[in-house]
Structure formats: C-alpha cells, structure tokens
Design a protein around this motif. Structure first.
Motif, PDB file in Angstrom:
ATOM      1  N   TYR A 416      44.164  25.373  -4.477  1.00 44.15           N
ATOM      2  CA  TYR A 416      43.851  25.799  -3.115  1.00 44.15           C
ATOM      3  C   TYR A 416      42.364  26.144  -2.957  1.00 44.15           C
ATOM      4  O   TYR A 416      41.756  25.909  -1.920  1.00 44.15           O
ATOM      5  CB  TYR A 416      44.767  26.994  -2.843  1.00 44.15           C
ATOM      6  N   SER A 417      41.779  26.683  -4.005  1.00 46.13           N
ATOM      7  CA  SER A 417      40.399  27.168  -3.885  1.00 46.13           C
ATOM      8  C   SER A 417      39.400  26.288  -4.633  1.00 46.13           C
ATOM      9  O   SER A 417      38.280  26.704  -4.904  1.00 46.13           O
ATOM     10  CB  SER A 417      40.324  28.602  -4.409  1.00 46.13           C
ATOM     11  N   ASP A 420      35.885  26.018  -3.188  1.00 49.05           N
ATOM     12  CA  ASP A 420      35.242  27.226  -2.661  1.00 49.05           C
ATOM     13  C   ASP A 420      33.805  27.359  -3.144  1.00 49.05           C
ATOM     14  O   ASP A 420      32.948  27.860  -2.437  1.00 49.05           O
ATOM     15  CB  ASP A 420      36.031  28.487  -3.083  1.00 49.05           C
ATOM     16  N   GLY A 458      43.660  24.728   1.753  1.00 48.85           N
ATOM     17  CA  GLY A 458      42.383  25.018   1.081  1.00 48.85           C
ATOM     18  C   GLY A 458      41.307  24.016   1.493  1.00 48.85           C
ATOM     19  O   GLY A 458      40.135  24.377   1.633  1.00 48.85           O
ATOM     20  N   ASN A 462      37.761  24.544   3.534  1.00 51.51           N
ATOM     21  CA  ASN A 462      36.478  24.064   2.997  1.00 51.51           C
ATOM     22  C   ASN A 462      35.996  22.808   3.716  1.00 51.51           C
ATOM     23  O   ASN A 462      35.212  22.037   3.164  1.00 51.51           O
ATOM     24  CB  ASN A 462      36.631  23.762   1.504  1.00 51.51           C
TER      25      ASN A 462
END
Ligand code: AHR
Length: 627
Positions: A416-417, A420, A458, A462
């Motif tokens: 999901y990240s 980031d 995610g 982003n």
C-alpha cells in the motif's frame, strides 16, 4: 475517517490513471478478443510445434481409402507457403459418403455459432481435376454432419489445365445455436484440392472491427484510459526470432506469416496484429501504449552492433501509428482503412529487460532508442524498464515500468505504501503489471482482490507520481493450456465472467481524472485502508464524493465518515453503497457461479456529512455520496 471535501484542497489524479494491459497470453487474442473462428487457418501452426505438417486442430472427414490429406509448400502467399493438400479418391454419390469427404475445424475448442447470426467465409482453393469440383462449406454441431446453417456450395474448375489459386467467399447464416460447432469443407468429386487461409468471422463484431462483442464490452466497462500491448513476455519471446515483429502483423491478413509465441507456447496467425491493437485501443477510448522489442528477449539479446534494425523498426512503428497518410508507413495504415493518425503518445522500450543480469546491456540499448525516438518524435513519452521507485534512474525517461506479483495477499496489502518515498523529481511511475499470484490467489480469489484494492488505494494516494496503472493479465480462455493464473476476465467460446480482481478495477474506474481528496484515517485496526475522491459521474453528470474502504480483516469494522468543507450537504437521494465481498474470503467466480463475488449496490439510507457505517469483514466498499 475525516475527509476534506473543500473545493480547492484536493489534487487531480491523472486522466490516464486506470488502463488495461492486453497481452497475447492464455489465448487472449487468438481464440479470444479477436473473433476469428478458425484455428490454424493457414495450416502454418505446425511450424511452431516443430512438425510443419501438423494440421492440428483440423480433422479429416473420410477414411484413408476415400481421402489422403497432407501439406505442401505451394501456397500463393509468399510469407506463409504451407497449404493443405487433399487427394480425393472417391467420386460421386456411389463411392463417396453422402456428405462427402474433406476436413473440419473445431475453432478454438468449439466455435460459438448462434441462431440467426451470419458468418463470413473466405478461403483460397486450387484444384486439379478433369471437370468441375463441387465444394460444400457448412457448419455442424458437435455431432458431425448435422448441419446448423445454410450450406455454401461452390463449383471449382481447373482452368485449361493451369493450376490456379482462387478466392472463394460466402456468408453462412445459422439456423441453430451451438457453442461447440465445427466448420466443414467437403466434396464428392475425385480431384486433388489445395486449401489455404480459411477464415470464418462473425459479422457481429464491435463496429465490424473483428473484436468479440462480450469481451470487448467487459474491457470497455473498466473505462480504461490507456491500453498497453502486445505484452509482456510475448513481445520478447524466449528466443528473439519468436518475439513480436510488428511488420509481420500488418497488411492483408492472408499474407501475414503468423508466429509461434514461444513463451506462452502457442501459435498465432497474427490476425490481431499491430493495426488491430491500435484500433481496439481507439475503440475503447484508450491511449495506445506500445511495448516494442528492443533487441532483447528472455533468453538472448543482440549485440550493440546489430541494434540498428530494431531502432528502425521502432521508428517505423511510430510512423505507422501516427505518421501522415502520405508517409511510408502511415500510408500502409491508411491502406488498411485508417488514414487518420492514431492518437499515439507512449512507447515502452522492451519488457522486463532491466533485471540485474541485463541491466547494463539494457541501459546501453535504451539510450540508443531514446535518442533516436526523441530526435524524430520529441513529443513521444518514453517508458524505461528500470525501476526508479527506490533509487533515482541514471538515464532519462518520462515514465518507469513497475511490475509487482506478490505470492500472497498479505504481501500485496502491505505494498500500500510502496511509493510513499519515491522521489518526486524523477520520471513518473507506470505500474504496468500487478496482481497477487500463487498461494491464496488461485484462479482469482476475493482475498487477492482485496489486497489489490488496498494497493490501488495506495496508488491513488501517490498519484502525484504514479500516473498509470493496469492489472495483468487481462484475459484467459479457460479451455486453453493455462499459461498464467489468475487473470481479470475468464471466457470460453461463448461465456465470460470477471474475477474479483476485475470487479475491484471497476470500483476504481472513476478515479482517472478525479480529484483526490485529503483524508485522515484514525483506527486501531491495521486491516483498514481508505481513500476519498471527487468525480463527475458519466451517467448522470452529477458530482459525487466516493469513499472507498478496504477491510482486510475478519471483523466487522464500524467507521465514522465525516466530510468537512463541502459547499453543499451530502444528499441522501442517489447516494449509494457498493460492496464487494462474499461469505468466504477464498471465494472465486466460475462459469457455473459467475456472480458469486460481484459488487452489490444499494441505496445508502443514512448518507450524510457525518455518518457511521459498518464495513463487512473481507470487503471493499465504495460509498458514492451525491454532493
Ligand atoms: O503478465 C504475465 C507476465 O508477467 C508478463 O508477460 C511479463 O511481463 C510478466 O513477467
């Protein structure tokens, strides 16, 4: 979940956000989206199996005393010389069976023939006989010799003893429905006959462009903003000779040599070629993204000194797609019925060629393609295979390709990240292949789809850096030898259904071009992820706020959703809730239960700016609030 709905606080998600990836894998095109019903129409497929004389899946009708069937290299088509030779020993009703002798073709595991529909036959024939030769073309059900359609009868003559190929055409109109039909070509005349390039196409295809209706619609329903094609490993080949050579896939279909895809291990006659892929993208309202062969395959690569033809091929391919109709390759496109240039903006230099063992060679080659393309077409956006998500790229690119296939759902959920921390100053990211595979994905489970939904949330978050995303693979013909599972859309000759991963993509189809809204999730659960977007519905042209919540855990979660900063209140009328879940997290869809795991939409009775909702275990829910 606190959502900031104030008009100027959000940021636009790129228009190109959600797309589709078509690869010739699992008979996605040949025996799939491309509606051609005859399999091995040019009798060339044996070239792939290593036995050139193999005419599989054609079958012979009549025993050896009546007919002898073989192949020879006497076709009138220079690039596919193999033809079928039938020597018929019987003559007339006394010695031939009533329905004659000849050959039949079952298509790709049965032809789908439907009552009242019309099918266009084209075939090339040469005969050697002392008089006229009768030929009957018919459609039969699974039981041979039971005619399902009008029969086309031809009478073919040898012209002054000169053997000559002639083109025969006709329309077969079906009187019955059978999803497992055969095309049959028979005669009752003693003769030697040759057949080649036998095609049967339904007249009923999308815009008459040759795309199978139900499969086209399923892709269109995803509202893809781009279509990446034609692969994948299909572009590369295991050996370079088996890669996708676009120039062999354009022009008259009869003259295309076809090729053996040695990675996914089947023959394709390339009826669904470069032109048709550009056309299907246009018909879907999607921008084409061409992945070209960069002189590298899975098992080998060319030396730098031998790269020039590959660079020229890429430049010619771009000219074919977007050049003026008076240019060399643009004129070929025009002659195929598309004088207007396609809206062509992106190319990817190879597929998965920047793996560590290839990296150096990839980059060396990449520079050459990059320079040549940017010099000739500065506006074309170039996609590199190298991963710039963790460390910056050491070469220029407009986008980077990112592929991700975790072996289990938890792993995907945790991705999901993954973007980031990606540098915001480098190229944009194109997640051009993603899916959970293996362990708990099987043929496409709910659990895998939920993990993918979390991953997509995610990506939305982003989307200042992630500009494009598509799932892989798109299609599987369930009758074929499995190349790859899971897939988004499963089909056979006449049915199709979406896997849960397909339905997740539909829940994200409004994200392209929407406004990503700031939101803060306060929860003690580590199984919940959520996002909020504002979008204008294409159905009623009204503005909605969509909150998507994934619950990856086994407990019901109560969530308060508070929306601040709206200029008007959420309206209860027309606000809805759509849930994708099932009684078991490992549930899959199938032909017998195509709707076991599909989104279910209902009115949202308590829709308001401040509402408490229950989120089912193992679910993804989309709250669409009219504002
Ligand atoms: O999507 C299936 C395959 O996975 C693609 O061909 C390739 O790019 C990747 O390895």
């Amino acid at each position: 979940l606190m959502v900031d709905g104030s008009p100027n606080s959000g940021r636009p998600i790129p228009n190109t956000f959600l797309g589709a990836f078509f690869e010739e894998i699992n008979h996605a095109g040949a025996g799939g989206l491309w509606a051609e019903l005859v399999s091995n129409r040019g009798f060339e497929a044996g070239r792939g199996s290593g036995s050139p004389s193999s005419i599989y899946p054609w079958r012979v009708i009549g025993n050896e005393s009546l007919i002898s069937v073989s192949t020879d290299l006497t076709s009138c088509f220079e690039r596919n010389k193999m033809a079928l030779r039938m020597e018929v020993f019987c003559n007339g009703p006394k010695s031939c069976p009533p329905a004659g002798v000849g050959v039949s073709n079952p298509g790709y595991w049965g032809m789908n023939i439907e009552k009242g529909k019309k099918y266009k036959l084209v075939m090339y024939v040469k005969v050697k006989a002392s008089g006229p030769v009768d030929l009957q073309v018919s459609l039969t059900g699974s039981v041979h010799r039971v005619n399902m359609a009008s029969i086309i009868s031809f009478s073919v003559m040898t012209d002054n003893n000169i053997l000559k190929w002639i083109k025969l055409e006709g329309i077969l109109e079906s009187k019955a429905t059978n999803h497992n039909s055969n095309l049959q070509i028979t005669t009752t005349t003693r003769a030697i006959l040759w057949l080649d390039q036998v095609s049967l196409m339904p007249l009923d295809t999308y815009k008459g462009h040759g795309f199978r209706m139900d499969l086209f619609k399923m892709v269109a329903d995803l509202k893809p903003k781009f279509l990446r094609f034609p692969g994948g490993c299909f572009v590369e080949g295991y050996y370079l000779k088996n890669g996708f050579k676009w120039k062999n896939t354009i022009g008259a279909w009869e003259q295309r040599p076809g090729h053996y895809g040695d990675v996914w291990k089947y023959w394709t006659d390339d009826g669904f070629g470069f032109f048709e892929m550009l056309q299907v993208a246009e018909d879907l309202g999607a921008l084409p993204i061409w992945v070209f062969n960069n002189g590298m395959s899975i098992g080998e690569e060319v030396n730098m000194s031998a790269l020039s033809p590959f660079i020229q091929d890429a430049l010619d391919g771009i000219e074919f797609a977007k050049g003026s109709p008076s240019s060399k390759w643009g004129s070929v496109r025009a002659s195929m019925g598309h004088p207007e240039p396609f809206d062509f903006r992106f190319v990817a230099v190879g597929n998965e060629n920047c793996f560590p063992h290839h990296e150096v060679h990839y980059q060396e080659k990449y520079f050459k393609f990059y320079d040549a393309i940017k010099r000739a077409y500065p506006e074309i956006r170039i996609i590199s295979n190298c991963d710039g998500s963790k460390t910056p790229l050491n070469h220029p690119a407009d986008l980077i390709d990112f592929h991700i296939y975790p072996n289990n759902s938890m792993d995907m959920f945790s991705k999901y990240s993954v973007f980031d921390k990606t540098s915001r100053s480098g190229p944009k990211v194109f997640v051009s292949e993603y899916a959970v595979v293996k362990d708990d994905a099987r043929n496409g489970t709910l659990l895998a789809a939920l993990a993918e939904a979390a991953f997509l949330i995610g990506l939305e978050r982003n989307s200042d850096i992630v500009h494009m995303v598509c799932y892989a693979p798109l299609f599987i013909n369930k009758n074929g030898r499995y190349s790859w599972i899971p897939d988004a859309i499963a089909f056979n000759s006449h049915e199709s259904y979406g896997t849960p991963s397909y339905w997740v993509q539909q829940l994200f189809s409004e994200s392209s071009g929407a406004i990503y809204l700031k939101s803060t999730l306060q929860t003690s659960s580590n199984s919940i992820v959520a996002s909020a977007i504002g979008y204008r519905s294409s159905q009623d042209s009204k503005t909605y706020l969509r909150v998507k919540v994934v619950n990856f855990g086994s407990e019901i979660e109560k969530l308060r959703i508070t929306i601040n900063g709206l200029s008007s209140n959420v309206q209860q009328s027309r606000s809805t809730k759509t849930v994708l879940t099932s009684s078991n997290k490992m549930d899959e869809n199938s032909f017998s239960q195509p709707n076991k795991v599909v989104p279910r939409k209902s009115a949202l009775e308590n829709a308001s700016n401040n509402m408490v909702v229950s989120i089912s275990p193992y679910s993804v829910t989309s709250f669409d609030l009219l504002v």
